[in-house]
Design a protein around this motif. Sequence first.
Motif, PDB file in Angstrom:
ATOM      1  N   GLY A   1       8.233  -1.677   9.570  1.00  0.00           N
ATOM      2  CA  GLY A   1       9.571  -1.137   9.449  1.00  0.00           C
ATOM      3  C   GLY A   1      10.133  -1.188   8.046  1.00  0.00           C
ATOM      4  O   GLY A   1      11.020  -0.403   7.693  1.00  0.00           O
ATOM      5  N   THR A   2       9.635  -2.107   7.214  1.00  0.00           N
ATOM      6  CA  THR A   2      10.137  -2.266   5.852  1.00  0.00           C
ATOM      7  C   THR A   2       9.252  -1.599   4.817  1.00  0.00           C
ATOM      8  O   THR A   2       9.742  -0.982   3.874  1.00  0.00           O
ATOM      9  CB  THR A   2      10.274  -3.763   5.507  1.00  0.00           C
ATOM     10  OG1 THR A   2      11.121  -4.389   6.464  1.00  0.00           O
ATOM     11  CG2 THR A   2      10.842  -3.953   4.118  1.00  0.00           C
ATOM     12  N   LYS A   3       7.934  -1.726   4.995  1.00  0.00           N
ATOM     13  CA  LYS A   3       7.021  -1.199   3.974  1.00  0.00           C
ATOM     14  C   LYS A   3       5.778  -0.587   4.604  1.00  0.00           C
ATOM     15  O   LYS A   3       5.403  -0.898   5.742  1.00  0.00           O
ATOM     16  CB  LYS A   3       6.597  -2.310   3.008  1.00  0.00           C
ATOM     17  CG  LYS A   3       5.786  -3.410   3.657  1.00  0.00           C
ATOM     18  CD  LYS A   3       5.312  -4.433   2.662  1.00  0.00           C
ATOM     19  CE  LYS A   3       4.547  -5.562   3.332  1.00  0.00           C
ATOM     20  NZ  LYS A   3       3.336  -5.107   4.047  1.00  0.00           N
ATOM     21  N   ILE A   4       5.170   0.301   3.837  1.00  0.00           N
ATOM     22  CA  ILE A   4       3.844   0.832   4.144  1.00  0.00           C
ATOM     23  C   ILE A   4       2.960   0.479   2.965  1.00  0.00           C
ATOM     24  O   ILE A   4       3.274   0.818   1.822  1.00  0.00           O
ATOM     25  CB  ILE A   4       3.875   2.360   4.347  1.00  0.00           C
ATOM     26  CG1 ILE A   4       4.693   2.714   5.581  1.00  0.00           C
ATOM     27  CG2 ILE A   4       2.452   2.911   4.477  1.00  0.00           C
ATOM     28  CD1 ILE A   4       4.832   4.209   5.821  1.00  0.00           C
ATOM     29  N   SER A   5       1.888  -0.228   3.221  1.00  0.00           N
ATOM     30  CA  SER A   5       0.965  -0.593   2.150  1.00  0.00           C
ATOM     31  C   SER A   5      -0.430  -0.081   2.503  1.00  0.00           C
ATOM     32  O   SER A   5      -0.750   0.134   3.674  1.00  0.00           O
ATOM     33  CB  SER A   5       0.940  -2.106   1.939  1.00  0.00           C
ATOM     34  OG  SER A   5       0.634  -2.792   3.128  1.00  0.00           O
ATOM     35  N   PHE A   6      -1.253   0.087   1.486  1.00  0.00           N
ATOM     36  CA  PHE A   6      -2.610   0.562   1.735  1.00  0.00           C
ATOM     37  C   PHE A   6      -3.541   0.126   0.613  1.00  0.00           C
ATOM     38  O   PHE A   6      -3.117  -0.203  -0.503  1.00  0.00           O
ATOM     39  CB  PHE A   6      -2.643   2.095   1.876  1.00  0.00           C
ATOM     40  CG  PHE A   6      -2.256   2.851   0.640  1.00  0.00           C
ATOM     41  CD1 PHE A   6      -3.191   3.203  -0.321  1.00  0.00           C
ATOM     42  CD2 PHE A   6      -0.928   3.215   0.425  1.00  0.00           C
ATOM     43  CE1 PHE A   6      -2.826   3.902  -1.465  1.00  0.00           C
ATOM     44  CE2 PHE A   6      -0.545   3.921  -0.705  1.00  0.00           C
ATOM     45  CZ  PHE A   6      -1.507   4.254  -1.654  1.00  0.00           C
ATOM     46  N   ALA A   7      -4.832   0.114   0.942  1.00  0.00           N
ATOM     47  CA  ALA A   7      -5.883  -0.198  -0.027  1.00  0.00           C
ATOM     48  C   ALA A   7      -7.202   0.292   0.549  1.00  0.00           C
ATOM     49  O   ALA A   7      -7.296   0.590   1.750  1.00  0.00           O
ATOM     50  CB  ALA A   7      -5.951  -1.697  -0.305  1.00  0.00           C
ATOM     51  N   ILE A   8      -8.217   0.365  -0.279  1.00  0.00           N
ATOM     52  CA  ILE A   8      -9.568   0.671   0.185  1.00  0.00           C
ATOM     53  C   ILE A   8     -10.305  -0.649   0.386  1.00  0.00           C
ATOM     54  O   ILE A   8     -10.253  -1.545  -0.465  1.00  0.00           O
ATOM     55  CB  ILE A   8     -10.316   1.581  -0.810  1.00  0.00           C
ATOM     56  CG1 ILE A   8      -9.589   2.939  -0.911  1.00  0.00           C
ATOM     57  CG2 ILE A   8     -11.767   1.785  -0.373  1.00  0.00           C
ATOM     58  CD1 ILE A   8     -10.184   3.883  -1.936  1.00  0.00           C
TER      59      ILE A   8
ATOM     60  N   GLN B   1      -6.505  -2.070  -5.609  1.00  0.00           N
ATOM     61  CA  GLN B   1      -5.287  -2.863  -5.532  1.00  0.00           C
ATOM     62  C   GLN B   1      -4.359  -2.298  -4.458  1.00  0.00           C
ATOM     63  O   GLN B   1      -4.164  -1.077  -4.381  1.00  0.00           O
ATOM     64  CB  GLN B   1      -4.565  -2.865  -6.888  1.00  0.00           C
ATOM     65  CG  GLN B   1      -5.233  -3.736  -7.938  1.00  0.00           C
ATOM     66  CD  GLN B   1      -5.204  -5.205  -7.557  1.00  0.00           C
ATOM     67  OE1 GLN B   1      -4.197  -5.731  -7.097  1.00  0.00           O
ATOM     68  NE2 GLN B   1      -6.332  -5.872  -7.749  1.00  0.00           N
ATOM     69  N   PRO B   2      -3.794  -3.151  -3.609  1.00  0.00           N
ATOM     70  CA  PRO B   2      -2.861  -2.647  -2.596  1.00  0.00           C
ATOM     71  C   PRO B   2      -1.664  -1.955  -3.247  1.00  0.00           C
ATOM     72  O   PRO B   2      -1.154  -2.411  -4.269  1.00  0.00           O
ATOM     73  CB  PRO B   2      -2.420  -3.915  -1.861  1.00  0.00           C
ATOM     74  CG  PRO B   2      -3.511  -4.903  -2.110  1.00  0.00           C
ATOM     75  CD  PRO B   2      -4.021  -4.597  -3.489  1.00  0.00           C
ATOM     76  N   VAL B   3      -1.256  -0.856  -2.645  1.00  0.00           N
ATOM     77  CA  VAL B   3      -0.080  -0.109  -3.098  1.00  0.00           C
ATOM     78  C   VAL B   3       0.940  -0.161  -1.976  1.00  0.00           C
ATOM     79  O   VAL B   3       0.594  -0.013  -0.798  1.00  0.00           O
ATOM     80  CB  VAL B   3      -0.449   1.353  -3.424  1.00  0.00           C
ATOM     81  CG1 VAL B   3       0.796   2.132  -3.825  1.00  0.00           C
ATOM     82  CG2 VAL B   3      -1.504   1.401  -4.518  1.00  0.00           C
ATOM     83  N   LYS B   4       2.207  -0.365  -2.345  1.00  0.00           N
ATOM     84  CA  LYS B   4       3.264  -0.476  -1.340  1.00  0.00           C
ATOM     85  C   LYS B   4       4.344   0.573  -1.568  1.00  0.00           C
ATOM     86  O   LYS B   4       4.712   0.860  -2.705  1.00  0.00           O
ATOM     87  CB  LYS B   4       3.903  -1.865  -1.404  1.00  0.00           C
ATOM     88  CG  LYS B   4       2.957  -3.001  -1.119  1.00  0.00           C
ATOM     89  CD  LYS B   4       3.670  -4.347  -1.241  1.00  0.00           C
ATOM     90  CE  LYS B   4       2.696  -5.498  -1.053  1.00  0.00           C
ATOM     91  NZ  LYS B   4       3.370  -6.819  -1.213  1.00  0.00           N
ATOM     92  N   TYR B   5       4.823   1.111  -0.461  1.00  0.00           N
ATOM     93  CA  TYR B   5       5.980   2.004  -0.470  1.00  0.00           C
ATOM     94  C   TYR B   5       6.999   1.468   0.526  1.00  0.00           C
ATOM     95  O   TYR B   5       6.625   0.899   1.559  1.00  0.00           O
ATOM     96  CB  TYR B   5       5.591   3.419  -0.035  1.00  0.00           C
ATOM     97  CG  TYR B   5       4.780   4.207  -1.029  1.00  0.00           C
ATOM     98  CD1 TYR B   5       5.398   4.966  -2.012  1.00  0.00           C
ATOM     99  CD2 TYR B   5       3.395   4.214  -0.969  1.00  0.00           C
ATOM    100  CE1 TYR B   5       4.658   5.705  -2.915  1.00  0.00           C
ATOM    101  CE2 TYR B   5       2.626   4.950  -1.862  1.00  0.00           C
ATOM    102  CZ  TYR B   5       3.272   5.685  -2.831  1.00  0.00           C
ATOM    103  OH  TYR B   5       2.533   6.418  -3.730  1.00  0.00           O
ATOM    104  N   SER B   6       8.265   1.670   0.242  1.00  0.00           N
ATOM    105  CA  SER B   6       9.277   1.403   1.259  1.00  0.00           C
ATOM    106  C   SER B   6       9.069   2.399   2.399  1.00  0.00           C
ATOM    107  O   SER B   6       8.781   3.585   2.153  1.00  0.00           O
ATOM    108  CB  SER B   6      10.682   1.558   0.683  1.00  0.00           C
ATOM    109  OG  SER B   6      10.924   0.583  -0.309  1.00  0.00           O
ATOM    110  N   THR B   7       9.188   1.943   3.617  1.00  0.00           N
ATOM    111  CA  THR B   7       8.962   2.825   4.760  1.00  0.00           C
ATOM    112  C   THR B   7      10.008   3.936   4.775  1.00  0.00           C
ATOM    113  O   THR B   7      11.212   3.657   4.780  1.00  0.00           O
ATOM    114  CB  THR B   7       9.032   2.040   6.078  1.00  0.00           C
ATOM    115  OG1 THR B   7       8.050   1.006   6.053  1.00  0.00           O
ATOM    116  CG2 THR B   7       8.765   2.946   7.269  1.00  0.00           C
ATOM    117  N   PRO B   8       9.586   5.194   4.758  1.00  0.00           N
ATOM    118  CA  PRO B   8      10.546   6.312   4.804  1.00  0.00           C
ATOM    119  C   PRO B   8      11.412   6.259   6.053  1.00  0.00           C
ATOM    120  O   PRO B   8      11.044   5.666   7.066  1.00  0.00           O
ATOM    121  CB  PRO B   8       9.637   7.540   4.796  1.00  0.00           C
ATOM    122  CG  PRO B   8       8.370   7.079   4.138  1.00  0.00           C
ATOM    123  CD  PRO B   8       8.196   5.673   4.602  1.00  0.00           C
ATOM    124  N   ALA B   9      12.538   6.918   5.985  1.00  0.00           N
ATOM    125  CA  ALA B   9      13.540   6.828   7.050  1.00  0.00           C
ATOM    126  C   ALA B   9      13.313   7.796   8.196  1.00  0.00           C
ATOM    127  O   ALA B   9      14.013   7.731   9.205  1.00  0.00           O
ATOM    128  CB  ALA B   9      14.929   7.052   6.458  1.00  0.00           C
TER     129      ALA B   9
END
Length: 290
Positions: free
Chosen positions: A10-17, A27-35
Motif C-alpha cells: 500500500g505504501t511502496k512498490i519495489s523491484f529487482a532482478i 539494486q532494488p528500486v522503489k516507487y511510492s504506490t500510485p493512487a
Amino acid sequence: MKILSFDIGGTKISFAIVDEKGQLISQPVKYSTPATKGAIEGLLKKVIAQNEDKIDAVAISTAGTVDIENKKITGSVGNLPEGYGEIDFQALSDKKVFVENDANAAVWAEYKVGHAQNMDNVVLLTLGTGVGVGIIVNGKLLKGKSGAAGETHFPVRQDRHRRCGCGNYDCLEIYMSGTALNLDAKEFYKDDNATSYDIISGLKENNPKAVHVFERWQGMVESGVRIFASIFDPDIILLGGSMAHFINYPMMEKNVNGSIVVSPIKLREAEFENNAGIIGGALLCIESMK
C-alpha cells in the motif's frame, strides 16, 4: 535463470532482478504506490518493458489472497487502490508472470535463504498494518483450498471491544498488529493523536507509561505466537515488519515454550524485511518453472 521480481504494498512498490540462488543482481528500486489501479498497471508495464529482454519471468509478491494457480488476486487487498485486484497480471508480459501473496513469498525467502534454512516447519508473522501470515508445513507452502490459508481473523475476546478491518470484532489481528499498538496508544493516553511512534519513542527513553503500553501489546503478540505454535508445531516462528525490531525475543521464547504442549520452538526476528517479498516471490517463481 533471472526473475524480475516486484513487491507491491500500500505504501511502496519495489523491484529487482533475482537469480536462482535468491541473490539480488540489480539494486532494488522503489516507487511510492500510485493512487489508482491504472497508474499501478502502467508502472508495472513500464518496468517490465524496460527489463523484458534480460529476464526469464516476472514474479509479483502482493498484498491480498492469490489463487492456487498463482495468476490473480482473489480478495483482501488491504490499503491498495480500488480495483487493484482486477489487474490482469498475465497480460503484463509475454513471459511467465507468477503472482503470490506477500507473506507467503516472505516465508519462502526465509525458508530457502534466511533464518529458517534446513527447517521444514516454519511460521512467519509480519506485524504491519495487519498481520501477514506465511506457513510452511513439511517443506511445502500451506495455501489451503483457495490460496487463502493463514489468517488472524478469529476472535480472542467476546466483548466486542475493538472492530477489526475485516468487519468483525476482536480478531487477533486488531490486537497484535502495528495498527493495534496505535489503538493501544490512543486508549491508554486518552489522546486520539497518540500513535505507536509515541510508544516506541517512549520505550527507547524507558518512559514507564510507554513501557506499560508496549508490554501489553507485546503480550498479545506472544499470545499470537503461542496460538500458531500450538496449531502448527513448527521448528521456528519468525516475526517480521518494523515493529518486530522491538520485541524481547529471549523472554518471549521462554514464555511461549513454558506454556505450550507441543515441543519447544525457536523464535527469531525475520532476516529479510524490505526485500523478503522480492526474494521469495522470485524463488517461488523459479520453483514453478522446474
